[in-house]
Design an enzyme around this catalytic site. Structure first.
Site, PDB file in Angstrom:
ATOM      1  CG  HIS A  36      43.597  33.430  46.449  1.00 23.16           C
ATOM      2  ND1 HIS A  36      42.677  34.047  47.274  1.00 23.16           N
ATOM      3  CD2 HIS A  36      43.116  33.569  45.188  1.00 23.16           C
ATOM      4  CE1 HIS A  36      41.688  34.539  46.539  1.00 23.16           C
ATOM      5  NE2 HIS A  36      41.941  34.266  45.269  1.00 23.16           N
ATOM      6  CE  LYS A  63      44.850  37.240  45.593  1.00 22.64           C
ATOM      7  NZ  LYS A  63      45.112  37.957  44.323  1.00 22.64           N
TER       8      LYS A  63
END
Length: 238
Positions: A135, A139
């Site tokens: 990600h 995040k």
């Protein structure tokens, strides 16, 4: 449909654009600068709330929506240790809570594929299992909520594995999850079954946040008129 948008980061902005394209109206927008405007009174103009914030604030946001009698759709992850409390509060107010660790239609089909593969492999002890998720660097939680959902579904279908770890597994019952944070990656999830002679791997890779945002709007449309805890399995009839 009138939508209260709680959280106005990149996901919130993508949801706003798709909601307007589908003919909906944003009647309340909450971000870090006006959190005090998230009140029962202000929520009463909304048919549904869509919540994408951070783990620290999400549970309180849900409770405010339940108190206001407004269905809430949320994709915030990292707060599930409080799930029992949140569900109890929802029931107390006869509310509606549509929660998903991932609103992508493709990811939810991937969840079903993960369960099926785990069932096929449960009697194949020569294959060890690992997972990798990638990600963007902003995040906050690791592993991702999607990775945790994949792991929990896998454990249910493949009883040889019982828990996950970000570190080196200490026993055959632990599954390693490699959580990578780099660039602006919307989300990649891979599950690998590897033996001495070959491996089987399934992967879902998001090209953009559009799929997540569309799924959240579809969930909001689905939630109006429903009661209780609602999931993507209900929406997709899986």
């Amino acid at each position: 449909m009138k939508i209260a948008l709680i959280g106005y980061g990149r996901m919130g902005q993508a949801i706003e654009a798709i909601a307007k394209e589908r003919g909906h109206e944003i009647v309340l927008t909450i971000d870090v600068d006006n959190q005090h405007d998230l009140t029962e009174e202000n929520l009463k103009s909304a048919d549904v709330a869509i919540e994408f914030t951070i783990p620290a604030s999400a549970p309180a946001n849900y409770k405010t929506c339940f108190s206001a009698g407004v269905p809430v759709v949320s994709g915030t992850t990292g707060w599930l240790d409080q799930k029992a409390e949140i569900v109890a509060d929802m029931k107390k107010h006869d509310g509606t809570f549509f929660y998903a660790s991932n609103f992508s239609l493709g990811v939810n089909l991937f969840f079903a594929l993960n369960k099926k593969l785990a069932e096929l492999m449960k009697n194949r002890p020569e294959y060890d299992i690992s997972m990798e998720e990638v990600h963007h660097t902003k995040k906050l939680d690791a592993p991702s909520g999607t990775a945790i959902t994949l792991a929990e579904d896998l454990f249910e279908a493949h009883p040889a594995k019982k828990s996950w770890t970000l570190d080196t597994p200490k026993s055959d019952e632990e599954m390693h999850i490699e959580a990578i944070r780099e660039g602006d990656v919307p989300g990649i999830h891979r599950i690998k079954y590897e033996s001495d002679i070959d491996y089987i791997e399934i992967e879902h890779s998001a090209k953009s946040r559009h799929g997540f945002a569309l799924g959240a709007v579809l969930a909001a449309e689905f939630s109006v008129g429903k009661k209780g805890l609602v999931t993507m399995n209900d929406l997709l009839n899986l």
